[in-house]
Design a protein around this motif. Structure first.
Motif, PDB file in Angstrom:
ATOM      1  N   LEU A 110     -39.785 -96.898 -50.252  1.00  0.00           N
ATOM      2  CA  LEU A 110     -39.073 -95.673 -50.614  1.00  0.00           C
ATOM      3  C   LEU A 110     -37.629 -95.978 -51.000  1.00  0.00           C
ATOM      4  CD1 LEU A 110     -38.920 -92.622 -50.853  1.00  0.00           C
ATOM      5  CD2 LEU A 110     -38.419 -92.514 -48.405  1.00  0.00           C
ATOM      6  N   ALA A 111     -37.000 -96.888 -50.266  1.00  0.00           N
ATOM      7  CA  ALA A 111     -35.619 -97.253 -50.578  1.00  0.00           C
ATOM      8  C   ALA A 111     -35.519 -97.892 -51.969  1.00  0.00           C
ATOM      9  CB  ALA A 111     -35.077 -98.204 -49.511  1.00  0.00           C
ATOM     10  N   GLN A 144     -33.440 -96.426 -55.170  1.00  0.00           N
ATOM     11  CA  GLN A 144     -32.434 -97.270 -55.812  1.00  0.00           C
ATOM     12  C   GLN A 144     -32.706 -97.385 -57.319  1.00  0.00           C
ATOM     13  OE1 GLN A 144     -32.105-101.159 -54.114  1.00  0.00           O
ATOM     14  NE2 GLN A 144     -30.318-101.726 -55.330  1.00  0.00           N
ATOM     15  N   ARG A 145     -33.969 -97.521 -57.677  1.00  0.00           N
ATOM     16  CA  ARG A 145     -34.330 -97.595 -59.100  1.00  0.00           C
ATOM     17  C   ARG A 145     -33.994 -96.299 -59.824  1.00  0.00           C
ATOM     18  NH1 ARG A 145     -40.468 -98.296 -61.533  1.00  0.00           N
ATOM     19  NH2 ARG A 145     -39.854 -98.450 -63.727  1.00  0.00           N
ATOM     20  N   GLN A 146     -34.276 -95.165 -59.178  1.00  0.00           N
ATOM     21  CA  GLN A 146     -33.959 -93.875 -59.777  1.00  0.00           C
ATOM     22  C   GLN A 146     -32.459 -93.718 -59.995  1.00  0.00           C
ATOM     23  OE1 GLN A 146     -34.889 -90.472 -57.375  1.00  0.00           O
ATOM     24  NE2 GLN A 146     -34.831 -89.052 -59.097  1.00  0.00           N
ATOM     25  N   GLU A 147     -31.655 -94.106 -59.020  1.00  0.00           N
ATOM     26  CA  GLU A 147     -30.212 -94.001 -59.147  1.00  0.00           C
ATOM     27  C   GLU A 147     -29.698 -94.906 -60.263  1.00  0.00           C
ATOM     28  OE1 GLU A 147     -28.055 -92.009 -57.742  1.00  0.00           O
ATOM     29  OE2 GLU A 147     -29.657 -90.980 -56.663  1.00  0.00           O
ATOM     30  N   SER A 148     -30.295 -96.083 -60.389  1.00  0.00           N
ATOM     31  CA  SER A 148     -29.888 -97.012 -61.452  1.00  0.00           C
ATOM     32  C   SER A 148     -30.172 -96.435 -62.828  1.00  0.00           C
ATOM     33  CB  SER A 148     -30.616 -98.351 -61.274  1.00  0.00           C
ATOM     34  OG  SER A 148     -30.292 -99.236 -62.333  1.00  0.00           O
ATOM     35  N   ILE A 149     -31.355 -95.802 -62.984  1.00  0.00           N
ATOM     36  CA  ILE A 149     -31.717 -95.195 -64.266  1.00  0.00           C
ATOM     37  C   ILE A 149     -30.779 -94.043 -64.599  1.00  0.00           C
ATOM     38  CG2 ILE A 149     -33.501 -93.878 -65.466  1.00  0.00           C
ATOM     39  CD1 ILE A 149     -35.581 -95.561 -63.986  1.00  0.00           C
ATOM     40  N   LEU A 150     -30.488 -93.197 -63.634  1.00  0.00           N
ATOM     41  CA  LEU A 150     -29.604 -92.056 -63.865  1.00  0.00           C
ATOM     42  C   LEU A 150     -28.189 -92.511 -64.232  1.00  0.00           C
ATOM     43  CD1 LEU A 150     -30.725 -89.659 -60.967  1.00  0.00           C
ATOM     44  CD2 LEU A 150     -31.228 -89.437 -63.418  1.00  0.00           C
TER      45      LEU A 150
END
Length: 311
Positions: free
Chosen positions: A51-52, A56-62
């Motif tokens: 989940l972490a 982290q991947r989602q935040e990087s994409i955004l």
């Protein structure tokens, strides 16, 4: 006579009346990373590594998308070929003093034949320099064997050339000497605009960037200007020898009653006719009133530097 219920009879592949089919509830099965709806799966409330990693991947994409959005916004304000023409048109109706934005660069590309150079462009450029920060480029296309040195070097000697910083200018004018057969051609926004063809049409277009624009005057004066522009294109430049001679006689008659073709000062009508007479060689041996008018044009600051290119 008997009838059939179907053309062919086949044994059933499945007997749905008795068979029990186990169908999946979803197309793909994934492990539940939420552990029954809880974000922690460890005994002491530790966050699941899967989940972490996903968060982290989602935040990087955004973050990357936000960075791209900022870059596109910056480019759209600094480099907008042709966008300033719309600004110019709006400024004419609103009476705004500046028609080209100080933050945007308007790119204009003109193709012209050196055998019939649009001298009106040289005169108009002198007027544009008085109101805008301009830069120029001049190139010779492979379709032409040679270009007179005075035309090739005109903008280098009388304008800001390509070495200047693009971001410091409002108007970028690129003149390409090319073997075009139907008169000069101008492109402002090549990806979405049909090329503007003909010297007088280019003159109409660019002169609207000036303050005041030629069509901001009263309707009677604008109609007279358009009449001389049409005379220039259809007759002086493209008419037969008899039609050209008749047009010069008309000009001589008109200039017998006034100093300039329209109004009390030079307009783009004077610029267009002046250019056409020099292109066709009709400036030499012209009637007395036309000769007097040609001398008056040469005495004007906007014509003065361009005169050296037609001599």
């Amino acid at each position: 006579m008997s009838t059939t219920k179907g053309m062919f009879k086949l044994d059933p592949v499945y007997d749905f009346s008795n068979a029990k089919l186990d169908l999946p509830d979803c197309m793909f099965k994934m492990a539940n990373i939420h552990d029954g709806g809880n974000t922690s799966s460890g005994p002491e409330g530790e966050i699941d590594p899967a989940l972490a990693a996903l968060e982290q991947r989602q935040e990087s994409i955004l973050t990357e998308l936000e960075s791209l959005k900022t870059q596109v916004a910056a480019l759209s304000t600094k480099i907008q070929p042709g966008a300033n023409v719309q600004v110019a048109a709006a400024a004419v109706s609103s009476g705004g003093p500046s028609k080209l934005s100080s933050e945007c660069l308007c790119d204009v590309v003109i193709y012209a034949n050196p055998n019939n150079p649009p001298y009106s462009l040289l005169v108009l450029y002198e007027l544009l320099k008085q109101q805008y920060r301009c830069m120029t480029r001049v190139h010779a296309h492979s379709s032409v064997s040679s270009v007179p040195e005075k035309l090739l070097r005109y903008f280098e000697e009388n304008g800001i050339h390509a070495a200047s910083n693009r971001g410091d200018n409002q108007l970028s004018l690129t003149l390409i000497w090319k073997n075009v057969t139907h008169g000069p051609e101008m492109k402002v926004k090549a990806s979405s605009q049909t090329p503007i063809q003909g010297e007088v049409n280019i003159l109409r277009y660019l002169s609207r960037l000036l303050t005041p624009a030629y069509d901001a005057a009263d309707i009677t004066a604008v109609t007279s200007i358009d009449g001389f522009l049409d005379l220039t294109s259809s007759t002086i430049l493209n008419g037969s020898s008899k039609e050209k001679a008749a047009a010069v006689r008309t000009l001589n008659s008109t200039l017998g009653k006034r100093t300039w073709l329209v109004g009390e000062s030079p307009t783009i009508a004077d610029i267009a006719v002046w250019s056409a007479l020099h292109q066709t060689g009709q400036n030499s041996g012209a009637p007395s009133n036309v000769q007097k008018w040609l001398k008056a044009c040469a005495a004007q600051s906007q014509f003065r530097t361009a005169v050296s290119s037609v001599a």
